[in-house]
Design a protein around this motif. Structure first.
Motif, short mmCIF file in Angstrom:
data_model
loop_
_atom_site.label_atom_id
_atom_site.label_comp_id
_atom_site.label_asym_id
_atom_site.label_seq_id
_atom_site.Cartn_x
_atom_site.Cartn_y
_atom_site.Cartn_z
N ALA A 110 0.82 -1.21 0.00
CA ALA A 110 0.00 0.00 0.00
C ALA A 110 0.85 1.25 0.00
O ALA A 110 0.53 2.25 -0.67
CB ALA A 110 -0.93 -0.01 1.21
N GLN A 111 1.96 1.21 0.74
CA GLN A 111 2.83 2.38 0.79
C GLN A 111 3.46 2.66 -0.57
O GLN A 111 3.60 3.81 -0.98
CB GLN A 111 3.92 2.16 1.84
CG GLN A 111 4.82 3.37 2.07
CD GLN A 111 5.80 3.16 3.20
OE1 GLN A 111 5.86 2.09 3.80
NE2 GLN A 111 6.58 4.19 3.51
N ARG A 112 3.82 1.59 -1.28
CA ARG A 112 4.47 1.76 -2.57
C ARG A 112 3.46 2.12 -3.66
O ARG A 112 3.72 2.98 -4.51
CB ARG A 112 5.21 0.46 -2.96
CG ARG A 112 5.81 0.46 -4.35
CD ARG A 112 6.85 1.55 -4.52
NE ARG A 112 7.24 1.69 -5.92
CZ ARG A 112 7.98 2.68 -6.38
NH1 ARG A 112 8.40 3.63 -5.56
NH2 ARG A 112 8.30 2.75 -7.65
N ALA A 137 6.92 4.88 -17.64
CA ALA A 137 8.24 5.46 -17.36
C ALA A 137 9.38 4.48 -17.61
O ALA A 137 10.52 4.91 -17.87
CB ALA A 137 8.30 5.94 -15.91
N ASN A 138 9.11 3.19 -17.59
CA ASN A 138 10.19 2.20 -17.67
C ASN A 138 10.19 1.39 -18.96
O ASN A 138 10.92 0.41 -19.07
CB ASN A 138 10.11 1.25 -16.46
CG ASN A 138 10.46 1.95 -15.17
OD1 ASN A 138 11.62 2.08 -14.81
ND2 ASN A 138 9.44 2.41 -14.45
N PRO A 179 11.64 -2.30 -10.74
CA PRO A 179 11.69 -3.43 -9.82
C PRO A 179 10.92 -3.21 -8.53
O PRO A 179 10.26 -4.14 -8.03
CB PRO A 179 13.19 -3.59 -9.54
CG PRO A 179 13.86 -3.00 -10.74
CD PRO A 179 12.99 -1.89 -11.18
N GLU A 180 10.97 -2.02 -7.95
CA GLU A 180 10.30 -1.78 -6.68
C GLU A 180 8.78 -1.87 -6.84
O GLU A 180 8.09 -2.47 -6.01
CB GLU A 180 10.70 -0.41 -6.13
CG GLU A 180 12.15 -0.28 -5.72
CD GLU A 180 13.09 -0.05 -6.90
OE1 GLU A 180 12.58 0.20 -8.03
OE2 GLU A 180 14.31 -0.13 -6.70
N GLN A 216 3.76 -7.93 -7.01
CA GLN A 216 3.82 -9.35 -6.70
C GLN A 216 3.37 -9.64 -5.27
O GLN A 216 2.70 -10.65 -5.01
CB GLN A 216 5.24 -9.87 -6.92
CG GLN A 216 5.64 -9.94 -8.39
CD GLN A 216 7.06 -10.46 -8.56
OE1 GLN A 216 8.00 -9.95 -7.96
NE2 GLN A 216 7.21 -11.48 -9.38
N GLN A 217 3.73 -8.75 -4.35
CA GLN A 217 3.28 -8.90 -2.96
C GLN A 217 1.76 -8.82 -2.89
O GLN A 217 1.11 -9.60 -2.18
CB GLN A 217 3.93 -7.83 -2.08
CG GLN A 217 3.59 -7.98 -0.60
CD GLN A 217 4.24 -6.89 0.24
OE1 GLN A 217 4.79 -5.92 -0.28
NE2 GLN A 217 4.17 -7.05 1.55
N LEU A 218 1.21 -7.87 -3.63
CA LEU A 218 -0.24 -7.72 -3.67
C LEU A 218 -0.91 -8.95 -4.28
O LEU A 218 -1.94 -9.43 -3.79
CB LEU A 218 -0.58 -6.47 -4.48
CG LEU A 218 -2.01 -5.93 -4.40
CD1 LEU A 218 -2.40 -5.61 -2.96
CD2 LEU A 218 -2.15 -4.70 -5.28
#
Length: 331
Positions: A209-211, A229-230, A240-241, A247-249
């Motif tokens: 959520a923070q990211r 952007a990438n 990557p971040e 992936q965590q989500l």
């Protein structure tokens, strides 16, 4: 100069060097005269929108099987969200929006009734297994229009077949759709799960959520912005971040929703329904005429899988009831 030729000229002037230009398409399996008004990819988009398998998506499950509320996603609304996200990315990268949209609108044409539960059931039954992305390309190329197919451009068929896993699409536009599909489903599945009471927005892992942001709109914006952007010279990517947060989500959703006993309780009934219909339609006399022709050429198991996969949820239930549930006697 025709309208189509003017549009092709505009593509030459405005699209990125690595974009797929309509006039450079590898063409169709059956050559056709060009349309004076529309480019090749515009025609493909229109063919998808007007085909029967596209209309049936409105009655196919996305995540929640036969939900009672009006606001849960179906396979059709999922498709429209994928198309919107994919077009946003394509426009930002100066890629071909028409090709991107054609692929996005067709990417789930071959999806089974009852969502991935139906896909898993058919995968156990069909010869050589069953994958919805392969079936989507097959619907477009072989099954639509009573076995004639839609005769789409090769770039569109390639993008459809490559939208989920395996090799990446040959075009940057097709590669966009793979990312757009991921962005759309993870976010609308959260939205539907919250609506169903399966989870709360605050249950989402804090790192993700923070990211990515709190709420559907900030998350979608972050994910789309990262892809834009990438991505460089036709390589479509995410930093990557942001991808790690995605992936965590996804892992969280897999455990909290996609395996949730309450959310998936009705899916236990799906394998029996799919298997019963599949066995019934393996008999040639039970198939529509155009699928009997396919059965003669490719095998009756393949034709049965084609027919069952094409059913909407409610049609599959109706046919199961018609075929296997005793009817009341009329006095």
């Amino acid at each position: 100069m025709t309208v189509r030729e003017e549009l092709e000229s505009l593509e030459r002037q405005t699209l990125a060097p690595w974009a797929a230009r309509s006039e450079e398409s590898q063409g169709r399996a059956r050559p056709e005269a060009e349309c004076p008004l529309r480019t090749a990819y515009q025609r493909d988009r229109d063919r998808v929108i007007h085909c029967k398998s596209f209309r049936r998506l409105k009655h196919k499950t996305q995540v929640f099987l036969s939900p009672e509320g009006d606001h849960y996603r179906t396979r059709l609304t999922h498709t429209l969200e994928v198309s919107q996200i994919a077009r946003t990315i394509a426009r930002a990268l100066r890629l071909n929006e028409d090709l991107t949209e054609a692929i996005a609108l067709a990417h789930d044409l071959g999806h089974t009734p009852f969502g991935h539960a139906g896909e898993r059931a058919l995968n156990q039954l069909a010869p050589g297994g069953f994958k919805h992305y392969r079936q989507s390309a097959r619907v477009a190329a072989r099954l639509e229009k009573e076995g004639q197919g839609l005769n789409l451009c090769r770039e569109v068929l390639n993008g459809i077949a490559c939208h989920t896993e395996g090799p990446e699409a040959a075009t940057a536009e097709g590669r966009i759709v793979r990312w757009a599909d991921r962005i759309a489903y993870i976010n609308h599945d959260i939205d539907d799960a919250v609506r169903a009471g399966v989870l709360r927005e605050e249950d989402i892992p804090s790192d993700a959520a923070q990211r990515l942001g709190n709420g559907k709109t900030p998350r979608i914006t972050t994910l789309i912005s990262s892809v834009v952007a990438n991505s460089r010279e036709g390589v479509i990517d995410m930093d990557p971040e942001t991808f790690e947060a995605y992936q965590q989500l996804h892992s969280f959703m897999y455990e909290a929703v996609y395996r949730n006993e309450y959310a998936k309780s009705e899916e236990k009934k799906v394998p029996h329904i799919i298997a019963s219909l599949y066995e019934h339609y393996k008999k040639p006399d039970n198939l529509p005429e155009y699928l009997r022709r396919i059965g003669e050429e490719e095998g009756w198991e393949t034709a049965a899988a084609d027919y069952v996969a094409g059913m909407s949820d409610r049609y599959a239930v109706a046919m199961y009831r018609e075929l296997f549930i005793p009817k009341a006697w009329n006095n």
